[in-house]
Design an enzyme around this catalytic site. Structure first.
Site, PDB file in Angstrom:
ATOM      1  N   HIS A 157      -1.957  -3.956  -9.915  1.00 54.76           N
ATOM      2  CA  HIS A 157      -2.085  -3.875  -8.539  1.00 54.76           C
ATOM      3  C   HIS A 157      -3.725  -4.178  -8.088  1.00 54.76           C
ATOM      4  O   HIS A 157      -4.210  -4.670  -7.432  1.00 54.76           O
ATOM      5  CB  HIS A 157      -1.497  -2.661  -7.650  1.00 54.76           C
ATOM      6  CG  HIS A 157      -0.195  -2.847  -7.544  1.00 54.76           C
ATOM      7  ND1 HIS A 157       0.539  -4.121  -6.903  1.00 54.76           N
ATOM      8  CD2 HIS A 157       1.029  -1.962  -7.737  1.00 54.76           C
ATOM      9  CE1 HIS A 157       1.778  -3.749  -6.861  1.00 54.76           C
ATOM     10  NE2 HIS A 157       2.040  -2.424  -7.373  1.00 54.76           N
ATOM     11  N   HIS A 215       0.593  -0.307 -14.682  1.00 52.71           N
ATOM     12  CA  HIS A 215       1.230  -0.995 -13.387  1.00 52.71           C
ATOM     13  C   HIS A 215       0.499  -0.977 -11.989  1.00 52.71           C
ATOM     14  O   HIS A 215       0.004  -1.886 -11.582  1.00 52.71           O
ATOM     15  CB  HIS A 215       2.493  -0.057 -13.071  1.00 52.71           C
ATOM     16  CG  HIS A 215       3.222  -0.348 -11.847  1.00 52.71           C
ATOM     17  ND1 HIS A 215       4.438  -1.268 -11.941  1.00 52.71           N
ATOM     18  CD2 HIS A 215       3.040  -0.220 -10.442  1.00 52.71           C
ATOM     19  CE1 HIS A 215       4.867  -1.567 -10.674  1.00 52.71           C
ATOM     20  NE2 HIS A 215       4.021  -1.030  -9.763  1.00 52.71           N
ATOM     21  N   GLU A 216      -0.232   0.407 -12.018  1.00 53.38           N
ATOM     22  CA  GLU A 216      -1.308   0.351 -10.569  1.00 53.38           C
ATOM     23  C   GLU A 216      -2.519  -0.469 -11.131  1.00 53.38           C
ATOM     24  O   GLU A 216      -3.204  -0.820  -9.955  1.00 53.38           O
ATOM     25  CB  GLU A 216      -1.532   1.841 -10.388  1.00 53.38           C
ATOM     26  CG  GLU A 216      -0.403   2.729 -10.079  1.00 53.38           C
ATOM     27  CD  GLU A 216       0.492   2.229  -8.915  1.00 53.38           C
ATOM     28  OE1 GLU A 216      -0.257   1.448  -8.175  1.00 53.38           O
ATOM     29  OE2 GLU A 216       1.729   2.435  -8.924  1.00 53.38           O
ATOM     30  N   HIS A 222      -5.088  -7.451  -8.775  1.00 57.48           N
ATOM     31  CA  HIS A 222      -4.639  -8.367  -7.634  1.00 57.48           C
ATOM     32  C   HIS A 222      -5.819  -8.265  -6.551  1.00 57.48           C
ATOM     33  O   HIS A 222      -6.090  -9.326  -5.870  1.00 57.48           O
ATOM     34  CB  HIS A 222      -3.292  -8.081  -7.221  1.00 57.48           C
ATOM     35  CG  HIS A 222      -2.600  -9.157  -6.529  1.00 57.48           C
ATOM     36  ND1 HIS A 222      -1.502  -8.989  -6.100  1.00 57.48           N
ATOM     37  CD2 HIS A 222      -3.026 -10.270  -6.051  1.00 57.48           C
ATOM     38  CE1 HIS A 222      -0.972 -10.158  -5.303  1.00 57.48           C
ATOM     39  NE2 HIS A 222      -1.986 -11.066  -5.629  1.00 57.48           N
TER      40      HIS A 222
END
Length: 674
Positions: free
Chosen positions: A470, A466-467, A473
């Site tokens: 990010h 999940h992190e 991104h």
């Protein structure tokens, strides 16, 4: 020598953590404000405002301040020593004051307004930055009377102190609890790895022949899940659920003050509630749409959750003759039920998830998706010995992409949870040269012991993916201006890249890349993968309802008419009536430790997780349809979502990738709720 003021940098322009001391922050921030005022004066002196001499100049009006305060607040979350934390109030007030100096300056706003009215010749990205800048002034009081501007300035100064104080209280309350176990019988049910970690932690604290349990996730979560000692589970659960409800670290007054001030601020700016203010700049657009979205999900999730809870109660009665299932029992009996239904024990996965292999695995997935390489480097200064650094390059031409920091283990100076942040955003610097991003992820994973390496749970592996989503991104950003780059997107879009990455963990093609037993080197068996996939929807209704509970509580706080005299405990009880699965227990309160909405960026925005789940489920269906690593699809996701930051409206970016708007039913299909 102050490394901030003297513009000291490490290799690749990295932050020189080895040179930075606590006493450097305040002087650097004050110097940054001084330089900022000089730069503001120059902007206001221009005769004919243009994009370059006004909008771009504003983007870099306070580079020194931005760097010093950015490093400070990152450390305040990840390495908050008492000495560093003591500076929080002063740093916050200084930064808030300078921000008000910018947005409440009428002469400066006139320059911005002039450029906004003369947009001829600007490209789309310049127009977006100009529009965002103009809106930022308006949304921060530029159109207010002088009297109201002064009111707004005072509100912002006070709010700037309350968030850090709330977070500081949560950290201190979390650290204050210790469950010292000296009788080995009280460890019954706990996996050996958890016992070993608790013994090591106790030894580090100076305790002899003791096992130490805390409220940090790697300790608390497995304790509630595996401990057979019901009275100890209750003790831990109550300690966590009553953090900051009363006593030295009481957050109730801070909550009421934050809600009141944000309401007052929003009213000054012409909005009925703080939620209305926030949602003006979100995909959801308004509070009615958010409430409708959440309530529609409740209608589907609640019946499923009620069925699952009844099944759990029946199981607890059959298994342990337990007539009254309580909140501290759910994780324990859920684990036993999951084992019985799917013949699946999550602990059996741990040996296949040693942290170093999982890190390499997430890098391999990024390599197959986006042709990236991650090279460990030792010559980049870090703020704690646990932090690792990597250079990121494009595989095809070895071109440099950015710098990646990882900080994985809990400590008393680090707040709980996991997050992505950055030390430098991608985009043009003041000299019109593109700078590559420096991105960091911070987590609280199971620590290694003398007997074993760090072996992650599946939930921890999901958190890392999940992190890392990010981080991609931020790392893959290809924007011109820093204010639009990376994760600078609408808050209900920002979770798409992160939640999207979690989907890959249920695919054998992906698990085979990195899951090997840390002792035998064997691949994870297909049988275990099948059980994992079958159990992935286990208690999907309860998990969904839990997230909806958080989201609705957040929205109800930030649509509250009057908070000054509210009873925090009673308000939460009423706000969560439709999404609670247990009756409230006196003295237990979620709001008082809800840092996401009172000390983070999720005020009136916690719904974003569910909103983005619709996007990520729909996006992953496309990947599954075309092939997980289909070059056309992966390239489109990189080019239209990951690289474009906030340069366009997120729905436009999504439609460029997907070819249409997202299908709302994709989430319900994935969760097995329809």
């Amino acid at each position: 020598m102050n490394p901030f003021i003297e513009r000291k940098v490490g290799r690749l322009g990295s932050i020189p953590f080895d040179l930075i001391k606590n006493e450097h922050f305040i002087p650097a921030i004050k110097k940054g404000i001084e330089e900022g005022h000089e730069n503001l004066k120059k902007i206001k002196e221009v005769v004919t405002p243009t994009f370059d001499n006004t909008i771009f100049a504003l983007e870099h009006v306070s580079d020194l301040l931005d760097k010093a305060s950015g490093v400070y607040f990152n450390l305040h979350s990840a390495e908050a020593t008492p000495e560093l934390s003591a500076l929080a109030s002063e740093v916050s007030v200084l930064c808030s004051g300078f921000s008000s100096d910018i947005f409440l300056d009428q002469d400066l706003f006139k320059k911005v307004q002039y450029v906004h009215e003369h947009q001829e010749g600007l490209n789309s990205e310049q127009k977006k930055l100009l529009d965002d800048t103009y809106k930022a002034f308006v949304r921060n009081g530029a159109l207010l009377s002088d009297t109201d501007k002064e009111k707004l300035r005072k509100i912002d100064a006070e709010l700037s102190q309350l968030g850090p104080k709330f977070a500081d209280n949560v950290l201190k309350a979390t650290n204050a609890f210790e469950l010292k176990i000296t009788n080995r019988e009280d460890l019954e049910g706990l996996p050996q790895m958890i016992q070993d970690a608790a013994f090591v932690h106790a030894k580090e604290k100076g305790y002899v022949n003791t096992w130490l349990m805390t409220l940090d996730a790697p300790s608390m979560v497995p304790f509630l899940k595996y401990s057979k000692k019901r009275e100890l589970r209750e003790k831990v659960w109550r300690a966590y659920s009553s953090r900051c409800v009363s006593g030295e670290f009481d957050n109730q007054g801070i909550i009421k003050k934050i809600i009141s001030l944000k309401k007052e601020r929003s009213n000054l700016l012409g909005f009925e509630t703080y939620a209305d203010y926030v949602l003006e700049e979100r995909m959801a657009q308004n509070k009615n749409r958010v409430f409708q979205f959440l309530n529609e999900l409740v209608q589907v999730s609640k019946p499923a959750a009620q069925r699952e809870l009844q099944e759990l109660k029946d199981f607890a009665k059959k298994k342990a003759n337990l007539e009254d299932l309580r909140p501290w029992d759910t994780a324990y009996f859920s684990e036993l039920l999951q084992k019985e239904k799917y013949d699946f024990d999550e602990q059996l996965l741990r040996p296949y998830f040693p942290l170093e292999k999982v890190i390499q695995g997430v890098f391999d997935v990024a390599s197959k998706l986006y042709q990236l390489t991650f090279k460990p480097v030792q010559d980049i200064a870090v703020y704690h010995p646990d932090v690792k650094t990597f250079e990121v390059h494009n595989k095809n031409d070895d071109s440099y992409v950015g710098l990646f920091y990882c900080d994985f283990f809990p400590r008393s100076t680090k707040k709980g949870g996991a997050w992505m942040t950055d030390f430098r955003k991608q985009g043009l610097n003041i000299d019109h040269k593109i700078e590559e991003p420096h991105v960091s992820i911070v987590c609280n994973f199971t620590k290694p012991t003398p007997q074993e390496p760090s072996l992650l749970t599946f939930d921890e592996v999901s958190t890392l993916f999940h992190e890392f989503g990010h981080s991609l991104h931020g790392l893959l950003s290809k924007c011109t201006y820093k204010s639009l780059s990376g994760t600078s997107v609408y808050w209900d879009f920002v979770e798409l890249p992160s939640q999207f990455m979690e989907n890959f963990l249920l695919e054998k093609e992906v698990l085979d890349l990195f899951t090997v037993h840390y002792k035998t080197g064997e691949k994870i068996p297909q049988e275990m993968i099948d059980k994992l996939k079958k159990s992935a929807r286990f208690h999907a209704g309860l998990f969904s309802l839990r997230q909806l509970n958080f989201a609705l509580l957040d929205m109800k706080w930030y649509t509250l008419e009057e908070a000054e005299n509210v009873d925090v405990e009673k308000f939460e009880e009423e706000a969560t009536q439709e999404t609670r699965i247990f009756e409230p227990i006196e003295g237990m309160n979620m709001s008082c430790g809800f840092s996401h909405i009172f000390a983070g960026g999720y005020s009136a925005g916690y719904y974003s997780y569910k909103w983005a789940e619709v996007l990520d489920a729909d996006a992953f269906e496309f990947f599954k349809e075309k092939g997980l690593f289909n070059k056309e699809v992966t390239s489109s996701f990189r080019q239209n979502v990951l690289s474009r930051g906030g340069t366009e409206h997120p729905m436009n970016l999504y439609k460029k990738f997907r070819g249409r708007e997202p299908d709302p039913k994709a989430l319900l299909r994935r969760d097995g709720l329809i």
